[in-house]
Design a protein around this motif. Structure first.
Motif, mmCIF file in Angstrom:
data_model
loop_
_atom_site.group_PDB
_atom_site.id
_atom_site.type_symbol
_atom_site.label_atom_id
_atom_site.label_comp_id
_atom_site.label_asym_id
_atom_site.label_seq_id
_atom_site.Cartn_x
_atom_site.Cartn_y
_atom_site.Cartn_z
ATOM 1 N N TYR A 1 56.845 -22.605 -17.305
ATOM 2 C CA TYR A 1 55.664 -22.201 -18.066
ATOM 3 C C TYR A 1 54.400 -22.318 -17.221
ATOM 4 O O TYR A 1 54.334 -23.130 -16.302
ATOM 5 C CB TYR A 1 55.492 -23.084 -19.307
ATOM 6 N N HIS A 2 53.392 -21.520 -17.570
ATOM 7 C CA HIS A 2 52.038 -21.650 -17.021
ATOM 8 C C HIS A 2 51.145 -22.163 -18.143
ATOM 9 O O HIS A 2 51.179 -21.626 -19.252
ATOM 10 C CB HIS A 2 51.479 -20.292 -16.562
ATOM 11 N N ARG B 1 52.119 -19.773 -21.228
ATOM 12 C CA ARG B 1 52.895 -18.539 -21.106
ATOM 13 C C ARG B 1 54.190 -18.851 -20.362
ATOM 14 O O ARG B 1 54.170 -19.527 -19.333
ATOM 15 C CB ARG B 1 52.105 -17.489 -20.342
ATOM 16 N N LYS C 1 57.009 -18.054 -17.880
ATOM 17 C CA LYS C 1 56.986 -17.235 -16.662
ATOM 18 C C LYS C 1 57.824 -15.977 -16.844
ATOM 19 O O LYS C 1 57.480 -14.930 -16.344
ATOM 20 C CB LYS C 1 57.493 -18.055 -15.474
ATOM 21 N N PHE C 2 58.934 -16.085 -17.565
ATOM 22 C CA PHE C 2 59.751 -14.919 -17.872
ATOM 23 C C PHE C 2 60.183 -15.045 -19.317
ATOM 24 O O PHE C 2 60.710 -16.098 -19.689
ATOM 25 C CB PHE C 2 60.983 -14.844 -16.967
ATOM 26 N N GLY D 1 57.130 -13.712 -20.077
ATOM 27 C CA GLY D 1 55.679 -13.610 -20.239
ATOM 28 C C GLY D 1 55.208 -13.857 -21.658
ATOM 29 O O GLY D 1 54.089 -13.512 -22.008
ATOM 30 N N GLN D 2 56.047 -14.452 -22.471
ATOM 31 C CA GLN D 2 55.735 -14.726 -23.872
ATOM 32 C C GLN D 2 54.662 -15.812 -23.989
ATOM 33 O O GLN D 2 54.720 -16.828 -23.304
ATOM 34 C CB GLN D 2 57.016 -15.172 -24.573
ATOM 35 N N THR D 3 53.662 -15.597 -24.848
ATOM 36 C CA THR D 3 52.629 -16.600 -25.113
ATOM 37 C C THR D 3 53.215 -17.680 -26.016
ATOM 38 O O THR D 3 53.892 -17.376 -26.999
ATOM 39 C CB THR D 3 51.396 -15.957 -25.772
#
Length: 72
Positions: A6-7, A24, A26-27, A29-31
């Motif tokens: 996650y970011h 978010r 990383k893959f 890209g889901q919030t």
């Protein structure tokens, strides 16, 4: 899956057990919402109550999973 997947984007709020961040995956890209829980300085009773709350929320969320079927 771990926190490295996650970011962290921004702080959303703070509570008695920790901080809540907007993040978010990383893959793909889901919030998401990320809650970081501070265990330091908490009593065993507080940590037990927190664990029960987390388990109850996971159970409740599983009842409304996207692949689930609602029965009315």
């Amino acid at each position: 899956m771990g926190v490295e997947d996650y970011h962290v984007i921004e702080l959303v709020g703070e509570g008695s057990f920790g901080r809540v961040y907007k993040g978010r995956r990383k893959f793909p890209g889901q919030t998401v919402v990320m809650k970081f829980i501070m265990k330091q300085g908490k009593s065993d009773n507080d940590l037990h109550s927190l664990r029960q709350e987390i388990e109850a929320r996971y159970f409740y969320a599983s009842l409304f999973h996207i692949n689930g079927v609602s029965i009315n």
